[in-house]
Design a protein around this motif. Structure first.
Motif, PDB file in Angstrom:
ATOM      1  N   PRO A  34     -89.222  56.565 -23.328  1.00 33.16           N
ATOM      2  CA  PRO A  34     -88.775  57.141 -24.602  1.00 33.16           C
ATOM      3  C   PRO A  34     -87.991  58.435 -24.398  1.00 33.16           C
ATOM      4  CG  PRO A  34     -91.148  56.698 -24.633  1.00 33.16           C
ATOM      5  CD  PRO A  34     -90.673  56.493 -23.234  1.00 33.16           C
ATOM      6  N   THR A  35     -87.044  58.694 -25.280  1.00 31.66           N
ATOM      7  CA  THR A  35     -86.333  59.973 -25.237  1.00 31.66           C
ATOM      8  C   THR A  35     -87.282  61.066 -25.699  1.00 31.66           C
ATOM      9  OG1 THR A  35     -85.503  59.647 -27.464  1.00 31.66           O
ATOM     10  CG2 THR A  35     -84.087  58.915 -25.661  1.00 31.66           C
ATOM     11  N   PHE A  36     -86.929  62.310 -25.412  1.00 33.67           N
ATOM     12  CA  PHE A  36     -87.778  63.425 -25.816  1.00 33.67           C
ATOM     13  C   PHE A  36     -86.908  64.611 -26.166  1.00 33.67           C
ATOM     14  CE2 PHE A  36     -87.205  63.940 -21.260  1.00 33.67           C
ATOM     15  CZ  PHE A  36     -86.967  65.295 -21.113  1.00 33.67           C
ATOM     16  N   SER A  37     -87.520  65.592 -26.801  1.00 37.50           N
ATOM     17  CA  SER A  37     -86.792  66.811 -27.151  1.00 37.50           C
ATOM     18  C   SER A  37     -87.320  67.962 -26.309  1.00 37.50           C
ATOM     19  CB  SER A  37     -86.960  67.112 -28.645  1.00 37.50           C
ATOM     20  OG  SER A  37     -88.328  67.271 -28.948  1.00 37.50           O
ATOM     21  N   GLY A  38     -86.605  69.088 -26.329  1.00 40.01           N
ATOM     22  CA  GLY A  38     -87.010  70.256 -25.570  1.00 40.01           C
ATOM     23  C   GLY A  38     -88.440  70.661 -25.884  1.00 40.01           C
ATOM     24  N   GLY A  39     -89.182  71.058 -24.861  1.00 38.53           N
ATOM     25  CA  GLY A  39     -90.573  71.460 -25.031  1.00 38.53           C
ATOM     26  C   GLY A  39     -91.567  70.326 -24.912  1.00 38.53           C
ATOM     27  N   SER A  40     -91.077  69.105 -24.674  1.00 35.53           N
ATOM     28  CA  SER A  40     -91.976  67.955 -24.555  1.00 35.53           C
ATOM     29  C   SER A  40     -92.713  67.973 -23.219  1.00 35.53           C
ATOM     30  CB  SER A  40     -91.191  66.652 -24.673  1.00 35.53           C
ATOM     31  OG  SER A  40     -90.648  66.525 -25.957  1.00 35.53           O
ATOM     32  N   HIS A  41     -93.928  67.436 -23.253  1.00 34.01           N
ATOM     33  CA  HIS A  41     -94.772  67.368 -22.068  1.00 34.01           C
ATOM     34  C   HIS A  41     -95.209  65.926 -21.822  1.00 34.01           C
ATOM     35  CE1 HIS A  41     -95.091  71.632 -22.886  1.00 34.01           C
ATOM     36  NE2 HIS A  41     -95.711  71.806 -21.729  1.00 34.01           N
ATOM     37  N   ILE A  42     -95.607  65.669 -20.591  1.00 34.99           N
ATOM     38  CA  ILE A  42     -96.291  64.430 -20.251  1.00 34.99           C
ATOM     39  C   ILE A  42     -97.606  64.804 -19.592  1.00 34.99           C
ATOM     40  CG2 ILE A  42     -94.206  63.022 -19.999  1.00 34.99           C
ATOM     41  CD1 ILE A  42     -94.550  63.302 -16.925  1.00 34.99           C
ATOM     42  N   ASN A  43     -98.572  63.920 -19.682  1.00 36.58           N
ATOM     43  CA  ASN A  43     -99.811  64.078 -18.935  1.00 36.58           C
ATOM     44  C   ASN A  43     -99.722  63.205 -17.697  1.00 36.58           C
ATOM     45  OD1 ASN A  43    -101.180  65.837 -20.690  1.00 36.58           O
ATOM     46  ND2 ASN A  43    -101.767  64.134 -21.996  1.00 36.58           N
ATOM     47  N   TYR A  57     -97.454  68.439 -17.810  1.00 37.97           N
ATOM     48  CA  TYR A  57     -96.256  69.080 -17.254  1.00 37.97           C
ATOM     49  C   TYR A  57     -95.113  68.961 -18.240  1.00 37.97           C
ATOM     50  CZ  TYR A  57     -98.604  69.307 -12.767  1.00 37.97           C
ATOM     51  OH  TYR A  57     -99.493  69.599 -11.769  1.00 37.97           O
ATOM     52  N   SER A  58     -94.265  69.969 -18.274  1.00 39.28           N
ATOM     53  CA  SER A  58     -93.075  69.945 -19.114  1.00 39.28           C
ATOM     54  C   SER A  58     -92.042  68.995 -18.515  1.00 39.28           C
ATOM     55  CB  SER A  58     -92.445  71.343 -19.193  1.00 39.28           C
ATOM     56  OG  SER A  58     -93.322  72.250 -19.781  1.00 39.28           O
ATOM     57  N   LEU A  59     -91.471  68.179 -19.377  1.00 38.70           N
ATOM     58  CA  LEU A  59     -90.373  67.326 -18.925  1.00 38.70           C
ATOM     59  C   LEU A  59     -89.119  68.176 -18.808  1.00 38.70           C
ATOM     60  CD1 LEU A  59     -91.085  64.221 -21.137  1.00 38.70           C
ATOM     61  CD2 LEU A  59     -91.068  64.257 -18.635  1.00 38.70           C
ATOM     62  N   VAL A  60     -88.441  68.054 -17.680  1.00 35.82           N
ATOM     63  CA  VAL A  60     -87.228  68.845 -17.469  1.00 35.82           C
ATOM     64  C   VAL A  60     -85.961  68.004 -17.509  1.00 35.82           C
ATOM     65  CG1 VAL A  60     -88.426  70.652 -16.186  1.00 35.82           C
ATOM     66  CG2 VAL A  60     -87.437  68.733 -14.938  1.00 35.82           C
ATOM     67  N   HIS A  61     -86.136  66.668 -17.507  1.00 33.75           N
ATOM     68  CA  HIS A  61     -84.953  65.801 -17.467  1.00 33.75           C
ATOM     69  C   HIS A  61     -85.356  64.388 -17.841  1.00 33.75           C
ATOM     70  CE1 HIS A  61     -81.115  64.201 -16.009  1.00 33.75           C
ATOM     71  NE2 HIS A  61     -81.820  63.254 -15.437  1.00 33.75           N
ATOM     72  N   HIS A  62     -84.499  63.716 -18.578  1.00 31.95           N
ATOM     73  CA  HIS A  62     -84.643  62.285 -18.846  1.00 31.95           C
ATOM     74  C   HIS A  62     -83.268  61.667 -18.718  1.00 31.95           C
ATOM     75  CE1 HIS A  62     -84.983  58.773 -21.831  1.00 31.95           C
ATOM     76  NE2 HIS A  62     -85.506  58.398 -20.681  1.00 31.95           N
ATOM     77  N   SER A  63     -83.152  60.748 -17.813  1.00 31.33           N
ATOM     78  CA  SER A  63     -81.862  60.100 -17.609  1.00 31.33           C
ATOM     79  C   SER A  63     -81.865  58.712 -18.226  1.00 31.33           C
ATOM     80  CB  SER A  63     -81.554  59.987 -16.113  1.00 31.33           C
ATOM     81  OG  SER A  63     -80.371  59.237 -15.935  1.00 31.33           O
ATOM     82  N   LEU A  64     -80.974  58.504 -19.179  1.00 30.97           N
ATOM     83  CA  LEU A  64     -80.814  57.170 -19.755  1.00 30.97           C
ATOM     84  C   LEU A  64     -80.116  56.242 -18.770  1.00 30.97           C
ATOM     85  CD1 LEU A  64     -79.744  58.205 -23.373  1.00 30.97           C
ATOM     86  CD2 LEU A  64     -81.992  57.413 -22.606  1.00 30.97           C
ATOM     87  N   TYR A  69     -87.881  60.084 -15.688  1.00 31.64           N
ATOM     88  CA  TYR A  69     -88.368  61.374 -16.170  1.00 31.64           C
ATOM     89  C   TYR A  69     -88.482  62.275 -14.950  1.00 31.64           C
ATOM     90  CZ  TYR A  69     -90.178  59.933 -20.826  1.00 31.64           C
ATOM     91  OH  TYR A  69     -90.325  59.511 -22.114  1.00 31.64           O
ATOM     92  N   LYS A  70     -88.265  63.578 -15.144  1.00 31.07           N
ATOM     93  CA  LYS A  70     -88.432  64.527 -14.041  1.00 31.07           C
ATOM     94  C   LYS A  70     -89.281  65.704 -14.511  1.00 31.07           C
ATOM     95  CE  LYS A  70     -84.231  63.310 -11.625  1.00 31.07           C
ATOM     96  NZ  LYS A  70     -82.983  63.733 -11.027  1.00 31.07           N
ATOM     97  N   ILE A  71     -90.138  66.154 -13.602  1.00 22.60           N
ATOM     98  CA  ILE A  71     -90.918  67.368 -13.812  1.00 22.60           C
ATOM     99  C   ILE A  71     -90.748  68.240 -12.579  1.00 22.60           C
ATOM    100  CG2 ILE A  71     -92.625  66.266 -15.311  1.00 22.60           C
ATOM    101  CD1 ILE A  71     -94.560  66.242 -12.897  1.00 22.60           C
ATOM    102  N   ALA A  72     -90.964  69.534 -12.737  1.00 26.00           N
ATOM    103  CA  ALA A  72     -90.936  70.457 -11.605  1.00 26.00           C
ATOM    104  C   ALA A  72     -92.315  71.097 -11.499  1.00 26.00           C
ATOM    105  CB  ALA A  72     -89.866  71.526 -11.795  1.00 26.00           C
TER     106      ALA A  72
END
Length: 83
Positions: A34-43, A57-64, A69-72
Motif C-alpha cells: 500500500p502507498t503511505f504518507s509522510g510520518g507512516s510507520h510499519i511494525n 520503524y518510520s517508512l522512508v521510501h516506497h517505490s511503485l 518499502y525502505k526503513i533506516a
C-alpha cells in the motif's frame, strides 16, 4: 499471523553510514504494498529465542516501480530499537 500483516522479506541491506543501515523489503507474494504518507510507520516482527519482538520503524521510501518499502535503522547501544 497478526491481523493486517503483510509478509515481506529483506531484499537488500545498504550501509548508509557507520551507524545507519537501510533495509529494503519486498512482499513474499504478488501483493502490491500500500502507498503511505509522510510520518507512516510499519511494525517489524522478528523471532528471537522464545518470543516475537515487535519494533515500529518510520517508512522512508516506497517505490511503485519495484514494489518496495525502505526503513533506516540507526545502531545505538542505548536503544531497544524502533523509532
Amino acid at each position: 499471523m497478526i491481523e493486517n500483516t503483510i509478509l515481506v522479506r529483506v531484499n537488500e541491506i545498504k550501509q548508509i553510514t557507520q551507524q545507519v543501515k537501510e533495509f529494503s523489503f519486498i512482499p513474499i507474494d504478488e501483493f502490491n504494498l500500500p502507498t503511505f504518507s509522510g510520518g507512516s510507520h510499519i511494525n517489524t516482527y522478528v523471532a528471537a529465542e522464545n518470543e516475537i519482538i515487535c519494533r515500529p520503524y518510520s517508512l522512508v521510501h516506497h517505490s511503485l516501480i519495484d514494489n518496495t518499502y525502505k526503513i533506516a535503522i540507526h545502531l545505538s547501544s542505548e536503544s531497544n530499537g524502533g523509532s
